[in-house]
Design an enzyme around this catalytic site. Structure first.
Site, PDB file in Angstrom:
ATOM      1  N   ASP A   8       0.821  -1.208   0.000  1.00 35.97           N
ATOM      2  CA  ASP A   8       0.000   0.000   0.000  1.00 35.97           C
ATOM      3  C   ASP A   8       0.861   1.267   0.000  1.00 35.97           C
ATOM      4  O   ASP A   8       1.686   1.456   0.893  1.00 35.97           O
ATOM      5  CB  ASP A   8      -0.883   0.035   1.246  1.00 35.97           C
ATOM      6  CG  ASP A   8      -1.719  -1.222   1.429  1.00 35.97           C
ATOM      7  OD1 ASP A   8      -1.155  -2.327   1.306  1.00 35.97           O
ATOM      8  OD2 ASP A   8      -2.917  -1.106   1.721  1.00 35.97           O
ATOM      9  N   GLU A  39      -4.892   2.123  -2.419  1.00 31.01           N
ATOM     10  CA  GLU A  39      -6.069   2.612  -1.694  1.00 31.01           C
ATOM     11  C   GLU A  39      -5.761   3.726  -0.699  1.00 31.01           C
ATOM     12  O   GLU A  39      -6.660   4.456  -0.296  1.00 31.01           O
ATOM     13  CB  GLU A  39      -6.765   1.454  -0.983  1.00 31.01           C
ATOM     14  CG  GLU A  39      -6.015   0.897   0.206  1.00 31.01           C
ATOM     15  CD  GLU A  39      -6.951   0.430   1.304  1.00 31.01           C
ATOM     16  OE1 GLU A  39      -8.145   0.280   1.046  1.00 31.01           O
ATOM     17  OE2 GLU A  39      -6.465   0.249   2.434  1.00 31.01           O
ATOM     18  N   HIS A  68     -10.509   1.365   1.435  1.00 36.07           N
ATOM     19  CA  HIS A  68     -10.415   2.824   1.341  1.00 36.07           C
ATOM     20  C   HIS A  68     -10.552   3.354  -0.080  1.00 36.07           C
ATOM     21  O   HIS A  68     -10.409   4.564  -0.301  1.00 36.07           O
ATOM     22  CB  HIS A  68      -9.099   3.309   1.945  1.00 36.07           C
ATOM     23  CG  HIS A  68      -9.024   3.153   3.430  1.00 36.07           C
ATOM     24  ND1 HIS A  68     -10.032   3.565   4.267  1.00 36.07           N
ATOM     25  CD2 HIS A  68      -8.059   2.610   4.221  1.00 36.07           C
ATOM     26  CE1 HIS A  68      -9.690   3.295   5.521  1.00 36.07           C
ATOM     27  NE2 HIS A  68      -8.510   2.709   5.517  1.00 36.07           N
ATOM     28  N   HIS A 155      -6.861  -8.231   0.246  1.00 37.78           N
ATOM     29  CA  HIS A 155      -6.773  -7.107   1.179  1.00 37.78           C
ATOM     30  C   HIS A 155      -7.518  -7.499   2.461  1.00 37.78           C
ATOM     31  O   HIS A 155      -8.739  -7.345   2.554  1.00 37.78           O
ATOM     32  CB  HIS A 155      -7.407  -5.869   0.527  1.00 37.78           C
ATOM     33  CG  HIS A 155      -7.048  -4.583   1.190  1.00 37.78           C
ATOM     34  ND1 HIS A 155      -5.822  -3.970   1.020  1.00 37.78           N
ATOM     35  CD2 HIS A 155      -7.748  -3.773   2.021  1.00 37.78           C
ATOM     36  CE1 HIS A 155      -5.798  -2.849   1.698  1.00 37.78           C
ATOM     37  NE2 HIS A 155      -6.957  -2.710   2.324  1.00 37.78           N
ATOM     38  N   HIS A 180      -3.087  -4.656   3.386  1.00 38.47           N
ATOM     39  CA  HIS A 180      -3.989  -4.041   4.362  1.00 38.47           C
ATOM     40  C   HIS A 180      -3.331  -3.767   5.709  1.00 38.47           C
ATOM     41  O   HIS A 180      -3.584  -2.726   6.302  1.00 38.47           O
ATOM     42  CB  HIS A 180      -5.260  -4.854   4.582  1.00 38.47           C
ATOM     43  CG  HIS A 180      -6.218  -4.223   5.553  1.00 38.47           C
ATOM     44  ND1 HIS A 180      -6.839  -3.016   5.317  1.00 38.47           N
ATOM     45  CD2 HIS A 180      -6.668  -4.619   6.782  1.00 38.47           C
ATOM     46  CE1 HIS A 180      -7.632  -2.709   6.334  1.00 38.47           C
ATOM     47  NE2 HIS A 180      -7.532  -3.660   7.239  1.00 38.47           N
TER      48      HIS A 180
END
Length: 261
Positions: A8, A39, A68, A155, A180
């Site tokens: 991420d 995200e 998100h 995720h 995540h």
């Protein structure tokens, strides 16, 4: 071919470290194709079209996401654009998820790729559809294709759910990565059925933080149990991800990548 999958990308610090180091990583590792989870790209919560394009210019070819992805309403309709290189988790309930796609089939000079995004249910805030059944359905729908790689981003919060999915789809996909938690795990492996796996890629984001966010408000929230505003940390950042060598749909080698500013 060598595939780089980045964790991420969190806010300004994550974007900065990618801009600074991705070119060198790709050159050093001989990367042919690069994917990242986006995200948290814009302010740690959601994405914008401009920031996605900015990351493309840095050398990222495609993006997965997570819970998100809905943080910025302005991007919702763009998710419907088949040329927008971002997918959302496939196992959102069909009646509620009217934007975006949960998987994509890409064709380029390297071949044909199936990229799938799933979201976990254990310890997550929403009641998503079953990710196990969702991937069964996607693989069934796309079975007429011959892919050079099938790549899955799961995720999810719980390590047990990610590992269970590893055993469930082992031998049916090429790469399964977890995202995540923003904390890289050390269990990267090539399974007996030649699937590349890691429970969590980690993140591209601020090091001196709580999973990318400023420490103080989060510690205050744990102490008081009251809601606080979480802001993205802006200090020194690091890149975290994996490189997978793939040959004719089979994962042959895996290597963990971590580069700090």
């Amino acid at each position: 071919m060598n595939i780089l999958f980045l964790g991420d990308i969190v806010g300004k610090g994550g974007r900065r470290v990618v801009k600074t180091h991705l070119k060198d990583i790709k050159k050093r590792e001989g990367i042919d194709f690069c994917i990242a989870n986006c995200e948290n790209l814009a302010g740690g919560h959601g994405v914008t079209v401009d920031k996605v394009k900015d990351m493309q210019l840095c050398g990222i070819d495609f993006f997965t996401s997570g819970n998100h992805i809905w943080g910025n309403k302005k991007v919702f309709e763009e998710l419907d654009n088949p040329n927008f290189p971002v997918i959302r988790p496939a196992n959102y309930p069909e009646l509620s998820c009217i934007h975006g796609r949960g998987y994509d089939i890409l064709k380029n000079r390297l071949g044909k790729f199936l990229i799938i995004n799933l979201i976990g249910r254990v310890f997550m805030a929403k009641d998503y559809d079953c990710p196990f059944r969702a991937i069964d359905n996607i693989l069934k729908k796309t079975k007429k294709h011959k892919f050079d790689a099938i790549i899955v981003d799961f995720h999810a919060e719980a390590t047990s759910e990610k590992i269970a999915l590893k055993h469930y789809i082992d031998g049916r996909v090429t790469i399964l990565v977890g995202t995540h938690t923003h904390i890289p795990t050390s269990d990267y492996e090539i399974t007996e059925k030649n699937m590349a796996y890691i429970t969590d890629l980690g993140m591209c984001g601020p090091i001196d933080s709580v999973i990318g966010m400023k420490k103080e408000p989060i510690i205050e929230s744990f102490l008081t149990q009251l809601p606080t505003k979480f802001d993205v940390e802006t200090g020194k950042s690091a890149i975290s991800g994996i490189v997978i060598k793939v040959n004719k749909g089979v994962a042959e080698e895996i290597k963990q990548i971590k580069v700090s500013e």
